[in-house]
Scaffold this motif. Structure first.
Motif, PDB file in Angstrom:
ATOM      1  N   GLU A 547       0.884  -0.806  -0.124  1.00 15.90           N
ATOM      2  CA  GLU A 547      -0.061   0.123   0.009  1.00 15.90           C
ATOM      3  C   GLU A 547       1.167   1.186  -0.064  1.00 15.90           C
ATOM      4  O   GLU A 547       0.596   2.121  -0.785  1.00 15.90           O
ATOM      5  N   GLU A 548       1.767   1.355   0.567  1.00 17.00           N
ATOM      6  CA  GLU A 548       2.485   2.535   0.846  1.00 17.00           C
ATOM      7  C   GLU A 548       2.864   2.432  -0.132  1.00 17.00           C
ATOM      8  O   GLU A 548       3.844   3.968  -1.057  1.00 17.00           O
ATOM      9  N   PHE A 549       4.116   1.409  -0.647  1.00 16.47           N
ATOM     10  CA  PHE A 549       4.775   1.542  -2.086  1.00 16.47           C
ATOM     11  C   PHE A 549       3.385   2.009  -3.400  1.00 16.47           C
ATOM     12  O   PHE A 549       3.769   3.320  -3.923  1.00 16.47           O
ATOM     13  N   TRP A 550       2.354   2.184  -3.599  1.00 11.94           N
ATOM     14  CA  TRP A 550       1.349   2.458  -4.328  1.00 11.94           C
ATOM     15  C   TRP A 550       1.183   3.955  -4.086  1.00 11.94           C
ATOM     16  O   TRP A 550       0.939   4.593  -5.043  1.00 11.94           O
ATOM     17  N   ASN A 551       1.137   4.507  -3.347  1.00 15.11           N
ATOM     18  CA  ASN A 551       0.818   6.023  -2.688  1.00 15.11           C
ATOM     19  C   ASN A 551       1.517   6.100  -3.231  1.00 15.11           C
ATOM     20  O   ASN A 551       1.740   7.718  -2.897  1.00 15.11           O
ATOM     21  N   ARG A 552       2.890   5.926  -3.710  1.00 19.03           N
ATOM     22  CA  ARG A 552       3.987   7.062  -3.992  1.00 19.03           C
ATOM     23  C   ARG A 552       3.746   7.878  -4.994  1.00 19.03           C
ATOM     24  O   ARG A 552       3.915   8.527  -5.214  1.00 19.03           O
ATOM     25  N   ASP A 553       2.846   7.098  -6.017  1.00 22.72           N
ATOM     26  CA  ASP A 553       2.280   7.457  -7.216  1.00 22.72           C
ATOM     27  C   ASP A 553       1.360   6.664  -7.759  1.00 22.72           C
ATOM     28  O   ASP A 553       1.042   5.735  -8.853  1.00 22.72           O
ATOM     29  N   ARG A 554       0.252   7.983  -7.162  1.00 24.72           N
ATOM     30  CA  ARG A 554      -0.795   7.042  -6.886  1.00 24.72           C
ATOM     31  C   ARG A 554      -1.303   7.591  -9.027  1.00 24.72           C
ATOM     32  O   ARG A 554      -2.751   6.355  -8.817  1.00 24.72           O
ATOM     33  N   ASN A 555      -1.533   7.829  -9.565  1.00 21.41           N
ATOM     34  CA  ASN A 555      -1.470   8.007 -10.827  1.00 21.41           C
ATOM     35  C   ASN A 555      -1.310   6.685 -11.637  1.00 21.41           C
ATOM     36  O   ASN A 555      -1.902   5.848 -11.878  1.00 21.41           O
ATOM     37  N   ARG A 556       0.035   6.459 -11.644  1.00 19.04           N
ATOM     38  CA  ARG A 556       0.393   5.214 -12.625  1.00 19.04           C
ATOM     39  C   ARG A 556      -0.105   4.852 -11.687  1.00 19.04           C
ATOM     40  O   ARG A 556      -0.936   3.084 -12.693  1.00 19.04           O
ATOM     41  N   PHE A 557       0.216   4.014 -10.297  1.00 18.53           N
ATOM     42  CA  PHE A 557      -0.014   2.669 -10.262  1.00 18.53           C
ATOM     43  C   PHE A 557      -2.208   2.919  -9.710  1.00 18.53           C
ATOM     44  O   PHE A 557      -2.545   1.806  -8.521  1.00 18.53           O
ATOM     45  N   ALA A 558      -2.689   3.696 -10.154  1.00 18.36           N
ATOM     46  CA  ALA A 558      -4.220   3.643 -10.313  1.00 18.36           C
ATOM     47  C   ALA A 558      -5.244   1.876  -9.782  1.00 18.36           C
ATOM     48  O   ALA A 558      -6.031   1.619  -8.700  1.00 18.36           O
ATOM     49  N   GLU A 559      -4.477   0.845 -10.456  1.00 22.46           N
ATOM     50  CA  GLU A 559      -5.579   0.423 -10.744  1.00 22.46           C
ATOM     51  C   GLU A 559      -4.522  -0.346  -9.706  1.00 22.46           C
ATOM     52  O   GLU A 559      -5.510  -1.614  -9.031  1.00 22.46           O
ATOM     53  N   GLN A 560      -3.778  -0.218  -9.398  1.00 29.66           N
ATOM     54  CA  GLN A 560      -2.779  -1.262  -8.586  1.00 29.66           C
ATOM     55  C   GLN A 560      -3.389  -1.377  -6.889  1.00 29.66           C
ATOM     56  O   GLN A 560      -3.569  -2.123  -6.361  1.00 29.66           O
ATOM     57  N   ARG A 561      -3.707   0.060  -7.129  1.00 29.53           N
ATOM     58  CA  ARG A 561      -3.857   0.419  -5.110  1.00 29.53           C
ATOM     59  C   ARG A 561      -5.433   0.269  -5.180  1.00 29.53           C
ATOM     60  O   ARG A 561      -5.387  -0.345  -3.860  1.00 29.53           O
ATOM     61  N   LEU A 562      -6.392  -0.132  -6.457  1.00 28.74           N
ATOM     62  CA  LEU A 562      -7.510  -0.578  -6.177  1.00 28.74           C
ATOM     63  C   LEU A 562      -7.645  -1.658  -5.827  1.00 28.74           C
ATOM     64  O   LEU A 562      -8.108  -2.094  -4.888  1.00 28.74           O
ATOM     65  N   GLU A 563      -6.956  -2.984  -6.419  1.00 25.83           N
ATOM     66  CA  GLU A 563      -6.399  -4.477  -6.348  1.00 25.83           C
ATOM     67  C   GLU A 563      -6.486  -4.306  -4.073  1.00 25.83           C
ATOM     68  O   GLU A 563      -7.175  -4.758  -3.723  1.00 25.83           O
ATOM     69  N   GLY A 564      -4.654  -3.449  -3.568  1.00 22.95           N
ATOM     70  CA  GLY A 564      -5.321  -3.467  -2.869  1.00 22.95           C
ATOM     71  C   GLY A 564      -6.149  -2.965  -2.105  1.00 22.95           C
ATOM     72  O   GLY A 564      -5.882  -3.449  -0.783  1.00 22.95           O
ATOM     73  N   LEU A 565      -6.872  -1.987  -1.778  1.00 22.50           N
ATOM     74  CA  LEU A 565      -7.929  -1.680  -1.023  1.00 22.50           C
ATOM     75  C   LEU A 565      -8.945  -2.593  -1.216  1.00 22.50           C
ATOM     76  O   LEU A 565      -9.171  -3.029  -0.166  1.00 22.50           O
ATOM     77  N   VAL A 566      -9.587  -2.962  -2.473  1.00 26.66           N
ATOM     78  CA  VAL A 566     -10.053  -4.369  -1.898  1.00 26.66           C
ATOM     79  C   VAL A 566      -9.279  -5.236  -1.008  1.00 26.66           C
ATOM     80  O   VAL A 566     -10.491  -5.917   0.081  1.00 26.66           O
ATOM     81  N   VAL A 567      -8.290  -6.058  -1.521  1.00 30.06           N
ATOM     82  CA  VAL A 567      -7.828  -6.749  -0.023  1.00 30.06           C
ATOM     83  C   VAL A 567      -7.854  -6.474   1.041  1.00 30.06           C
ATOM     84  O   VAL A 567      -8.733  -6.955   2.446  1.00 30.06           O
ATOM     85  N   LYS A 568      -7.751  -4.735   0.782  1.00 33.44           N
ATOM     86  CA  LYS A 568      -7.209  -4.398   2.957  1.00 33.44           C
ATOM     87  C   LYS A 568      -9.227  -4.500   3.121  1.00 33.44           C
ATOM     88  O   LYS A 568      -9.195  -4.511   4.986  1.00 33.44           O
ATOM     89  N   ALA A 569     -10.557  -3.661   2.516  1.00 34.01           N
ATOM     90  CA  ALA A 569     -11.375  -3.936   2.854  1.00 34.01           C
ATOM     91  C   ALA A 569     -12.252  -5.532   3.665  1.00 34.01           C
ATOM     92  O   ALA A 569     -12.565  -6.004   4.046  1.00 34.01           O
ATOM     93  N   ARG A 570     -11.602  -6.428   2.609  1.00 32.84           N
ATOM     94  CA  ARG A 570     -11.381  -7.912   3.175  1.00 32.84           C
ATOM     95  C   ARG A 570     -11.035  -8.379   4.638  1.00 32.84           C
ATOM     96  O   ARG A 570     -11.311  -9.108   5.447  1.00 32.84           O
ATOM     97  N   ILE A 571      -9.405  -7.880   4.628  1.00 31.70           N
ATOM     98  CA  ILE A 571      -9.191  -8.004   5.883  1.00 31.70           C
ATOM     99  C   ILE A 571      -9.826  -7.661   6.826  1.00 31.70           C
ATOM    100  O   ILE A 571      -9.721  -7.447   8.285  1.00 31.70           O
ATOM    101  N   LEU A 572      -9.918  -6.003   6.616  1.00 36.63           N
ATOM    102  CA  LEU A 572     -10.662  -5.236   7.495  1.00 36.63           C
ATOM    103  C   LEU A 572     -11.714  -6.099   8.119  1.00 36.63           C
ATOM    104  O   LEU A 572     -12.128  -6.301   9.724  1.00 36.63           O
ATOM    105  N   ARG A 573     -12.947  -6.181   7.784  1.00 41.58           N
ATOM    106  CA  ARG A 573     -14.167  -7.395   7.635  1.00 41.58           C
ATOM    107  C   ARG A 573     -13.624  -8.583   8.700  1.00 41.58           C
ATOM    108  O   ARG A 573     -14.490  -8.729   9.536  1.00 41.58           O
ATOM    109  N   ALA A 574     -12.309  -9.468   7.636  1.00 41.38           N
ATOM    110  CA  ALA A 574     -12.314 -10.278   8.769  1.00 41.38           C
ATOM    111  C   ALA A 574     -11.216  -9.700  10.195  1.00 41.38           C
ATOM    112  O   ALA A 574     -11.306 -10.832  11.474  1.00 41.38           O
ATOM    113  N   GLN A 575     -11.030  -9.023  10.638  1.00 35.22           N
ATOM    114  CA  GLN A 575     -10.352  -8.659  11.718  1.00 35.22           C
ATOM    115  C   GLN A 575     -12.203  -7.990  12.486  1.00 35.22           C
ATOM    116  O   GLN A 575     -11.771  -7.858  13.585  1.00 35.22           O
TER     117      GLN A 575
END
Lengths: 904, 184
Positions: A547-575
């Protein structure tokens, strides 16, 4: 005897080879002398040898049993299928076609569960050395092929007689060659059709599925001009017989459209399909095959295919105008696709499609020799007006020498930049090429190794994954690229068990020189895999640096960052951080819509994920809205009847049940699980919707009907998840409630006790799931014996549920309700009042106004108020009675109970 | 070359279509033979798989469809086809007993539905052989020939071009595997 797995058996057979050669008295000493590696197998080996020595195996298998009647053979299922025959759940309507391998029938579901016509493929031979097994494996791969231009596989299986069948989408249309000639299409229109075909083939290539039998009769065009590719993988499946791996079956394909390597029996790959695509295109554009076919027989044709170069399409076209249209790009594209040597062709259908697309858009194509003039003429063609204007300006200012100097400098800089760009492009191309070569090589070598079964994408992947890190030890950059690709392929096969070790290995090996983008991607993918395996903590640790890496260049990694958000939402839910999960999902939805629009499959996934989080937080109305949003996207994309959408429909039904919209719930749940069953058979998802449906039947006062449904749902949950899984526990609890409602308190108690033991073992004593089973147990005890002891048990559960947060809100309401009810029965109404008030309040928060459960809580409160001598209880009871009557009917036990309280 | 010999040749080279045609041909032939035998001897007869396989070969040989030195390969395929016929037969009978309608039965559990213990054994062996196929396909071939086609060790050795001793060893190993994997 201890259980011996397949791998152990291989070793065991080797040991037996030696042991059986020894004289019996020496065998024990020999076993003792075996090294520690064999320690585990020693007891089983001793037992097998004892079995061998004893007499009981002597007659074993000596003869096949004697059957005294041949009725089975007399009316063998292999006799030709006829209309009206049943195959699995289908009834044959009429034969659509017949080939060497089998026949295709128009069929419909015989059980009427799901009204849909299908094209049913039936092989002639019932099974050949595990054909059915292979069909099942193939089905799993085919199920990953979801493309609008590929006829879908709905169902596959084996019927009662062991006959394998495959039910495919029935396409009403005509073959592509007939369609082209009947509609007198232009070159552009034909190319658009070819593009559809190529994209469909490319979709399969991306999943390592090779069609191997592309020809006009396998390509249908519907009335609205959309292409459907038929028989995907079926040809491959049927040809994939033992011993076939190294040589292609000559008779299996149509020689006119076959590639040279198919004729010669050499290994085939994605380029083989590219060749066939070339022949089909050639035929559609010119009306001729690329070779002159004389009537002298197949041998001539085969020689032509392997030896004679095709004449340029432009020189063959009957009409000179069309010939001119084909000259240039089209000739070049077809020439490249039709190269004799697979390595010189487009590597995949994707590259072929891209060139056709570039041609249609007037951009330079790959197949052309890369001359400056060619690129320039393309540029002029595309930007005719702009170029003309630029030329005019250029001429106008060409007067001064300073201009010439400026031009020269510009040209030098331009040249320097071009060199750099060319280097980058070259490196990128080399990388792509290396990845492609690696995969192709692995694919071929797994095809060639064969022997122990058919080559599947999975087998090939496993072999590649085992070797990749070793082979690319010296080139971490390339290793990363290959790992990325392999991990994606595992993802497409939903194979977490294969994906995780690969990514784990890569991350372990990745040093400081590894590509940080690839490292982040691998961490993210592994986080997802770990989450699926239940390792929530590890998933969270892995996701953070990505997540930290994608945030360095949000435009370039928009797609990857979004995939990360999906995973994050699931982790938070599981927690258990539901608020965090909901917020993350909402943010991801906003970004996804901005990036790719509302009607996108990823947006639907996000809405679904949001729906689950909202549901867990007991924000049920909002959850329903989120699911409906996801479903409307599926409908817009034409995937509204696929399994993921049906699962969502079931979730909507479950929600309707929880908020008390029981009529909606009954309809939605029934439709969802029946459609799912029709589409893909039993599954965990079906078990879940059936469980909810059964529980609803109990609530509606039909316990006797609910019991068999819930028994089935319980068994199904156990089969598809595990004994003691969340789903299994839930369905068992439902079953216990149904049994209690039917008056079988004894069996209900047995089921609930066993379930509680399982839940405690599986989830621990403090888990919400365990509390829910405990509540069912306490409820049952209180109904049987309303006394101080059962009250204490209920109070204990209530305390536990209170500390479990919003997820337990409805369970808490129920616990309070039962406790209050019991207190009223024990003539302690004033103690009951605060509990029942809270229960009403909790249900009001979540349920709709006309919910019968809300009315139930209000009725219990009113009863307590009456017993305590409060004024004003009558109207409340009256209102509740009206709701219960309208929702559950006048004869439901709940209604009757409220009525008798009112009459008292 | 004669028809069956041609197909056997192509099958050996790995031609899947030839394998399929061969199966088709053998299946129909063996089924017809069984059928004729049933008519001859009335309602009650024994399904003598050994005799059927031999008779099929003799018929094809007399018709000139197969050459003498292909007998071994032919028997290998015939055994596999016999397995198919016997399994189809047992499944069909048990389906008839359950009313004969088309219920979706998972292949893995088919054996559990067969009441006749002898018939259940056939299905259990068939299912266990599918497991064995993944471990050592060579052993499966031997079981098919010995059990389903009733061939002697010598015949199996000839057909597979292997020594009698190694065939006997494979047979022992396969029997131990099956004995372990069959639930009584």
């Amino acid at each position: 005897m201890q259980k011996i797995g397949p791998e152990d058996w291989k070793q065991m057979f080797e040991l037996l080879d030696t042991a059986l050669d020894l004289p019996p008295p020496e065998r024990n000493t020999w076993i003792d002398s075996l090294g520690d590696d064999y320690e585990r197998l020693k007891p089983a080996l001793r037992e097998l040898l004892a079995k061998h020595a004893s007499r009981d195996t002597d007659t074993f298998l000596r003869d096949i049993p004697e059957f005294t009647s041949l009725t089975g053979i007399n009316t063998s299922p292999l006799s030709m299928p006829e209309p009206g025959n049943h195959v699995g759940p289908y009834r044959l309507v009429r034969e659509l076609g017949r080939g060497g391998m089998g026949s295709v029938w128009l069929a419909e579901r015989a059980d009427g569960a799901f009204k849909r016509s299908v094209a049913l493929k039936l092989p002639h031979v019932t099974w050949i050395g595990g054909l059915a097994e292979r069909m099942a494996r193939e089905r799993d791969i085919l199920a990953t092929l979801e493309h609008p231009n590929i006829a879908r596989l709905y169902d596959a299986g084996v019927d009662d007689f062991g006959r394998p069948f495959m039910a495919m989408e029935f396409v009403a249309g005509q073959t592509i060659d007939n369609y082209c000639s009947q509609h007198e299409l232009t070159v552009e229109q034909i190319l658009q059709l070819i593009l559809q075909v190529a994209r469909a083939v490319a979709h399969a290539h991306a999943r390592l599925v090779v069609h191997r039998d592309l020809k006009p009769s396998n390509i249908l065009v519907t009335d609205d001009g959309s292409v459907r590719l038929l028989d995907f993988g079926v040809a491959k499946l049927l040809e994939n017989q033992p011993g076939e791996q190294t040589q292609f079956a000559v008779r299996a394909f149509t020689p006119e459209y076959a590639a040279p390597e198919q004729i010669k029996g050499e290994p085939i790959g994605t380029a083989t399909d590219v060749y066939s695509l070339g022949v089909v295109s050639y035929r559609l554009l010119t009306g001729m095959l690329p070779y002159e076919v004389k009537q002298t027989g197949v041998g001539q044709l085969e020689r032509a295919i392997t030896e004679v170069d095709a004449a340029p399409a432009s020189s063959i076209a009957a009409n000179p105008l069309r010939g001119r249209r084909l000259r240039g790009d089209i000739d070049a594209i077809l020439n490249r696709a039709l190269k004799k040597d697979p390595a010189q062709r487009y590597a995949t259908a994707d590259a072929f499609a891209l060139d056709i697309e570039h041609h249609l858009l007037g951009r330079p194509i790959q197949a052309r020799p890369d001359s400056a003039w060619y690129r320039f003429s393309k540029f002029i063609g595309r930007n005719r007006i702009a170029t003309a204007a630029a030329a005019a300006v250029l001429i106008a200012i060409l007067g001064g020498a300073s201009i010439a100097l400026w031009q020269a400098r510009e040209a030098r800089e331009h040249a320097a930049r071009a060199v750099i760009e060319r280097d980058i492009a070259r490196r990128a191309a080399a990388r792509e090429e290396a990845v492609r070569m690696y995969l192709t090589r692995m694919f071929r070598s797994s095809v060639a190794q064969g022997g122990s079964g058919p080559t599947t994408a999975k087998a090939m992947l496993d072999r590649s994954a085992q070797r990749v890190l070793q082979e690319y030890r010296d080139d971490p950059y390339l290793a990363g690229k290959v790992v990325e690709t392999l991990a994606d392929l595992y993802g497409a096969l939903e194979d977490v068990a294969g994906q995780a070790p690969l990514l784990e290995g890569y991350l372990k090996q990745a040093g400081p020189e590894a590509d940080p983008e690839t490292v982040a991607l691998a961490q993210q993918k592994l986080a997802h895999a770990e989450l699926s395996r239940g390792n929530i903590q590890r998933a969270a640790e892995l996701l953070r640096p990505a997540e930290e890496f994608w945030n360095r260049d949000r435009n370039r990694f928009a797609e990857q960052r979004l995939e990360g958000l999906v995973v994050k939402a699931r982790i938070l839910r599981a927690q258990g951080d539901l608020a965090g999960s909901i917020a993350t999902n909402e943010r991801a939805i906003a970004e996804r819509v901005a990036l790719s629009g509302e009607n996108h499959s990823e947006t639907a996934i996000l809405y679904n994920s949001l729906g689950i989080a909202l549901m867990n937080a007991n924000r049920l109305q909002e959850a329903t809205a989120a699911y409906r949003k996801a479903l409307s996207i599926h409908d817009a994309l034409g995937t509204g009847e696929d399994v993921p959408a049906l699962v969502m429909r079931a979730n909507v039904g479950t929600l309707s049940y929880r908020v008390g919209r029981i009529a909606d719930a009954e309809r939605e749940l029934k439709q969802a699980f029946e459609a799912q069953r029709a589409l893909s058979g039993d599954s965990a998802a079906v078990a879940a919707s059936m469980g909810q449906y059964g529980s609803l039947q109990t609530a509606l006062g039909r316990a006797a009907q609910a019991i068999p449904i819930l028994e089935q749902a319980t068994l199904m949950a156990e089969k598809f998840t595990a004994r003691g899984s969340a789903l299994h526990v839930q369905n068992c609890t439902f079953l216990a409630e149904a049994l209690a409602a039917s008056g079988d308190a004894q069996r209900a108690a047995r089921v609930v006790d066993a379930t509680l033991a399982q839940a405690r073992k599986q989830f621990g004593d403090g888990h919400f799931f365990t509390h829910r089973v405990r509540l069912a147990q306490a409820k049952l005890a209180a109904a049987q014996k309303p006394n101080a002891q059962s009250l204490a048990a209920l109070a204990e559960v209530t305390t536990k549920l209170r500390s479990a947060g919003p997820v337990a809100q409805l369970a808490l309401a129920q616990a309070l309700l039962v406790q209050g009810e019991t207190l009223t029965r024990l003539r302690r109404p004033s103690e009951a009042l605060p509990l029942l008030e809270e229960a009403v309040f909790l249900r009001e928060q979540v349920m709709w106004d006309q919910s019968w459960e809300l009315a139930e809580a209000r009725a219990r409160l009113a009863e307590a108020q009456l017993a305590a001598g409060h004024a004003g209880a009558q109207p409340l009871l009256q209102r509740s009675l009206a709701t219960l009557e309208s929702q559950l009917g006048p004869h439901h036990p709940q209604t009757a109970r409220a009525r008798s309280s009112l009459d008292r | 070359m004669s028809q069956v010999t041609l197909l056997l040749d192509a099958s050996r080279r790995g031609d899947a279509a030839a394998v399929e045609q061969l199966f088709d041909l053998l299946y129909n032939d063996l089924r017809q033979l069984a059928h004729a035998r049933l008519r001859r001897s009335g309602q009650f007869t024994l399904l003598d798989t050994t005799a059927l396989v031999h008779e099929s070969y003799l018929r094809l040989f007399k018709a000139g469809a197969i050459e003498a030195n292909d007998r071994g390969h032919f028997m290998g395929y015939a055994a596999q086809v016999m397995r198919s016929i016997v399994v189809d037969f047992v499944r069909r009978r048990s389906a008839d007993r359950r009313g004969g309608d088309a219920i979706h039965v998972d292949l893995d559990t088919a054996a559990a539905h067969v009441e006749d213990p002898r018939e259940r054994e056939v299905l259990q062996i068939h299912e266990a052989l599918q497991e064995l196929e993944k471990i050592d396909p060579r052993l499966v071939k031997v079981v098919e020939m010995r059990y389903f086609a009733g061939m002697t060790e010598q015949e199996v050795a000839d057909a597979l071009e292997r020594s009698v001793r190694s065939v006997a060893r494979d047979w022992e190993k396969a029997r131990l595997f099956l004995a372990t994997n069959l639930t009584p």
